[in-house]
Design an enzyme around this catalytic site. Sequence first.
Site, PDB file in Angstrom:
ATOM      1  N   TYR A  63      -1.577  -1.382  10.842  1.00 25.15           N
ATOM      2  CA  TYR A  63      -1.869  -1.877   9.485  1.00 25.15           C
ATOM      3  C   TYR A  63      -0.691  -1.559   8.565  1.00 25.15           C
ATOM      4  CZ  TYR A  63      -3.558  -1.886   4.696  1.00 25.15           C
ATOM      5  OH  TYR A  63      -3.662  -2.093   3.345  1.00 25.15           O
ATOM      6  N   LYS A 121       2.249  -4.062   6.606  1.00 24.23           N
ATOM      7  CA  LYS A 121       2.629  -4.072   5.179  1.00 24.23           C
ATOM      8  C   LYS A 121       4.135  -3.892   5.027  1.00 24.23           C
ATOM      9  CE  LYS A 121      -1.350  -4.749   3.368  1.00 24.23           C
ATOM     10  NZ  LYS A 121      -1.609  -6.043   2.731  1.00 24.23           N
ATOM     11  N   SER A 148       0.835  -1.199   0.000  1.00 28.04           N
ATOM     12  CA  SER A 148       0.000   0.000   0.000  1.00 28.04           C
ATOM     13  C   SER A 148       0.869   1.247   0.000  1.00 28.04           C
ATOM     14  CB  SER A 148      -0.852  -0.012   1.271  1.00 28.04           C
ATOM     15  OG  SER A 148      -1.427   1.244   1.500  1.00 28.04           O
TER      16      SER A 148
HETATM   17  P1  NAD Z   1     -10.833  -7.260   1.114  1.00 28.87           P
HETATM   18  O1  NAD Z   1     -11.019  -7.288   2.584  1.00 28.87           O
HETATM   19  O2  NAD Z   1     -12.008  -7.012   0.256  1.00 28.87           O
HETATM   20  O3  NAD Z   1     -10.149  -8.637   0.638  1.00 28.87           O
HETATM   21  C1  NAD Z   1      -9.251  -9.357   1.449  1.00 28.87           C
HETATM   22  C2  NAD Z   1      -9.733 -10.786   1.483  1.00 28.87           C
HETATM   23  O4  NAD Z   1      -8.839 -11.567   2.294  1.00 28.87           O
HETATM   24  C3  NAD Z   1     -11.128 -10.941   2.115  1.00 28.87           C
HETATM   25  O5  NAD Z   1     -11.963 -11.672   1.239  1.00 28.87           O
HETATM   26  C4  NAD Z   1     -10.879 -11.691   3.420  1.00 28.87           C
HETATM   27  O6  NAD Z   1     -11.966 -12.533   3.756  1.00 28.87           O
HETATM   28  C5  NAD Z   1      -9.606 -12.445   3.090  1.00 28.87           C
HETATM   29  N1  NAD Z   1      -8.760 -12.783   4.237  1.00 28.87           N
HETATM   30  C6  NAD Z   1      -8.326 -11.971   5.233  1.00 28.87           C
HETATM   31  N2  NAD Z   1      -7.536 -12.644   6.078  1.00 28.87           N
HETATM   32  C7  NAD Z   1      -7.445 -13.908   5.596  1.00 28.87           C
HETATM   33  C8  NAD Z   1      -6.766 -15.072   6.043  1.00 28.87           C
HETATM   34  N3  NAD Z   1      -6.044 -15.073   7.160  1.00 28.87           N
HETATM   35  N4  NAD Z   1      -6.886 -16.210   5.330  1.00 28.87           N
HETATM   36  C9  NAD Z   1      -7.655 -16.228   4.202  1.00 28.87           C
HETATM   37  N5  NAD Z   1      -8.323 -15.163   3.743  1.00 28.87           N
HETATM   38  C10 NAD Z   1      -8.218 -14.008   4.440  1.00 28.87           C
HETATM   39  O7  NAD Z   1      -9.668  -6.209   0.803  1.00 28.87           O
HETATM   40  P2  NAD Z   1      -9.165  -5.642  -0.580  1.00 28.87           P
HETATM   41  O8  NAD Z   1      -9.526  -4.212  -0.641  1.00 28.87           O
HETATM   42  O9  NAD Z   1      -9.533  -6.529  -1.690  1.00 28.87           O
HETATM   43  O10 NAD Z   1      -7.592  -5.703  -0.331  1.00 28.87           O
HETATM   44  C11 NAD Z   1      -6.787  -6.762  -0.782  1.00 28.87           C
HETATM   45  C12 NAD Z   1      -5.363  -6.535  -0.314  1.00 28.87           C
HETATM   46  O11 NAD Z   1      -4.895  -5.288  -0.808  1.00 28.87           O
HETATM   47  C13 NAD Z   1      -5.211  -6.469   1.211  1.00 28.87           C
HETATM   48  O12 NAD Z   1      -4.010  -7.116   1.561  1.00 28.87           O
HETATM   49  C14 NAD Z   1      -5.131  -4.990   1.495  1.00 28.87           C
HETATM   50  O13 NAD Z   1      -4.408  -4.709   2.661  1.00 28.87           O
HETATM   51  C15 NAD Z   1      -4.392  -4.495   0.258  1.00 28.87           C
HETATM   52  N6  NAD Z   1      -4.665  -3.078  -0.022  1.00 28.87           N
HETATM   53  C16 NAD Z   1      -5.956  -2.649  -0.169  1.00 28.87           C
HETATM   54  C17 NAD Z   1      -6.211  -1.307  -0.395  1.00 28.87           C
HETATM   55  C18 NAD Z   1      -7.619  -0.799  -0.525  1.00 28.87           C
HETATM   56  O14 NAD Z   1      -7.837   0.392  -0.384  1.00 28.87           O
HETATM   57  N7  NAD Z   1      -8.617  -1.631  -0.786  1.00 28.87           N
HETATM   58  C19 NAD Z   1      -5.146  -0.404  -0.518  1.00 28.87           C
HETATM   59  C20 NAD Z   1      -3.843  -0.878  -0.396  1.00 28.87           C
HETATM   60  C21 NAD Z   1      -3.607  -2.224  -0.165  1.00 28.87           C
HETATM   61  C1  UD1 Z   2      -6.798   5.122   4.045  1.00 29.91           C
HETATM   62  C2  UD1 Z   2      -5.881   4.575   5.113  1.00 29.91           C
HETATM   63  C3  UD1 Z   2      -4.653   3.967   4.444  1.00 29.91           C
HETATM   64  C4  UD1 Z   2      -5.076   2.917   3.420  1.00 29.91           C
HETATM   65  C5  UD1 Z   2      -6.016   3.561   2.412  1.00 29.91           C
HETATM   66  C6  UD1 Z   2      -6.526   2.613   1.361  1.00 29.91           C
HETATM   67  C7  UD1 Z   2      -6.238   5.983   7.091  1.00 29.91           C
HETATM   68  C8  UD1 Z   2      -5.653   7.020   7.999  1.00 29.91           C
HETATM   69  N1  UD1 Z   2      -5.483   5.653   6.027  1.00 29.91           N
HETATM   70  O1  UD1 Z   2      -6.100   6.096   3.334  1.00 29.91           O
HETATM   71  O2  UD1 Z   2      -3.816   3.371   5.396  1.00 29.91           O
HETATM   72  O3  UD1 Z   2      -3.946   2.395   2.747  1.00 29.91           O
HETATM   73  O4  UD1 Z   2      -7.151   4.095   3.119  1.00 29.91           O
HETATM   74  O5  UD1 Z   2      -7.364   1.664   1.935  1.00 29.91           O
HETATM   75  O6  UD1 Z   2      -7.300   5.453   7.348  1.00 29.91           O
HETATM   76  N2  UD1 Z   2     -12.338  11.229   3.757  1.00 29.91           N
HETATM   77  C9  UD1 Z   2     -13.375  12.059   4.159  1.00 29.91           C
HETATM   78  N3  UD1 Z   2     -14.490  11.482   4.704  1.00 29.91           N
HETATM   79  C10 UD1 Z   2     -14.640  10.143   4.848  1.00 29.91           C
HETATM   80  C11 UD1 Z   2     -13.573   9.293   4.438  1.00 29.91           C
HETATM   81  C12 UD1 Z   2     -12.441   9.878   3.898  1.00 29.91           C
HETATM   82  O7  UD1 Z   2     -13.289  13.270   4.036  1.00 29.91           O
HETATM   83  O8  UD1 Z   2     -15.678   9.689   5.371  1.00 29.91           O
HETATM   84  C13 UD1 Z   2     -11.148  11.832   3.123  1.00 29.91           C
HETATM   85  C14 UD1 Z   2      -9.840  11.552   3.865  1.00 29.91           C
HETATM   86  O9  UD1 Z   2      -9.582  12.525   4.817  1.00 29.91           O
HETATM   87  C15 UD1 Z   2      -8.841  11.565   2.696  1.00 29.91           C
HETATM   88  C16 UD1 Z   2      -9.658  11.040   1.497  1.00 29.91           C
HETATM   89  O10 UD1 Z   2     -11.012  11.241   1.850  1.00 29.91           O
HETATM   90  O11 UD1 Z   2      -8.443  12.862   2.412  1.00 29.91           O
HETATM   91  C17 UD1 Z   2      -9.431   9.575   1.223  1.00 29.91           C
HETATM   92  O12 UD1 Z   2      -9.651   8.817   2.398  1.00 29.91           O
HETATM   93  P1  UD1 Z   2      -9.623   7.227   2.416  1.00 29.91           P
HETATM   94  O13 UD1 Z   2     -10.495   6.708   1.342  1.00 29.91           O
HETATM   95  O14 UD1 Z   2      -9.904   6.781   3.809  1.00 29.91           O
HETATM   96  O15 UD1 Z   2      -8.129   6.851   2.005  1.00 29.91           O
HETATM   97  P2  UD1 Z   2      -6.741   7.345   2.653  1.00 29.91           P
HETATM   98  O16 UD1 Z   2      -6.934   8.370   3.696  1.00 29.91           O
HETATM   99  O17 UD1 Z   2      -5.842   7.678   1.543  1.00 29.91           O
END
Ligand code: NAD
Ligand code: UD1
Length: 337
Positions: A148, A152, A124
Amino acid sequence: MAVFVTGGAGYIGTHTIVELLENNEQVVVLDNLSNSSEESLKRVTMITGKTVDFYQGDILDSDLLDNIFTTHEISAVIHFAGLKAVGESVEQPLKYYKNNVAGTVILCQAMGKANIKNIVFSSSATVYGDPASLPIKEDFPTGATNPYGQSKLMVEHILTDLANSDPSWNIAVLRYFNPVGAHESGLIGEDPNDIPNNLMPFIAQVAVGKREQLSVFGNDYDTHDGTGVRDYIHVVDLAKGHLRALEKLNTAPGLVTYNLGTGQGYSVLDMIQAFEKASEQTIPYQIVARRPGDIAVCYAAPEKAKQELNWQATHSIDDMAQSSWKWQSSNPNGYES
Ligand code: NAD
Ligand code: UD1
């Protein structure tokens, strides 16, 4: 040969599996459904007309992993499984370290035992902390401010040590910026369990009438309109990036790290506006205090992925808003609808 996808029933996992299946890959999925439901994989089949081999289970279960790796011929692993709620990670750090860090160690041990040494890891942009300058390049210093993010970063370090210890491992660390949007079919999308922490799913739930209004966390940042700026990336672009990363691993690069972002920053108010246009609705919002831990601006330098993976994001902010709205309006209660 099949691609093994951990966390494949989740948001990014399902979108990536659609791309894999459409690219004629065989897919084996392991998910404990802690943050998803099997319905998402049924939807993947509706989109592609193809099925995956699904195991409901945990990456912490080494016997299960051994069993899967002897049953299937696996060429590479895409490792999405993880917990991702920042606030929860502050309250329950051990849960996050066990699941995200210990889980990855157990997965890599089982992979090594089965001589499967190609892995794509979901990292991330949070690992950059508050960057000293913009756009953010892959060689910028890293640092995390919550468990979190730490989890990572720890996994990145573990994977680096692993690659250094044994050059036959090929590892792509993908640092996602802010994934949003949904597949154009409206059949799969982001389905938060509880009140959404992230901006786009919250806006979508306001638009569909599930929440009254959005709280905008601060309008006194040093940005064009005072609200926080992020690099939102369409989840289908992100999914395609994983296929390019798999191709890269076939060239035996060792450990490689890429930003997956667009290089373009949009503010909270920009996102509200795009969503209003897509949904033809007004999104009520109020300005509230900044959210602790938030940074003002974050966007990627995406050139490295473009040069080395031949990948770049193509979807616009309007595509992101339209597809989010299509998913949310046709599935107001997510996969329960
Ligand atoms: P998500 O929660 O929708 O998907 C993660 C999946 O992993 C879920 O289906 C959950 O049931 C499964 N899971 C969790 N722990 C597990 C375990 N111990 N064994 C088996 N399955 C397990 O999340 P996502 O948004 O699809 O994210 C996927 C990956 O990308 C994650 O590692 C997350 O940290 C990373 N990531 C997501 C974002 C984002 O904003 N969505 C941003 C940066 C990184
Ligand atoms: C958040 C997480 C980050 C994670 C990323 C993607 C925090 C502090 N950081 O980042 O670790 O990798 O999501 O999953 O939680 N905002 C509002 N109102 C809301 C929600 C968000 O104003 O209800 C604003 C936030 O202040 C920010 C932007 O929207 O400026 C995006 O927020 P968000 O979607 O939560 O992502 P990140 O803050 O980038």
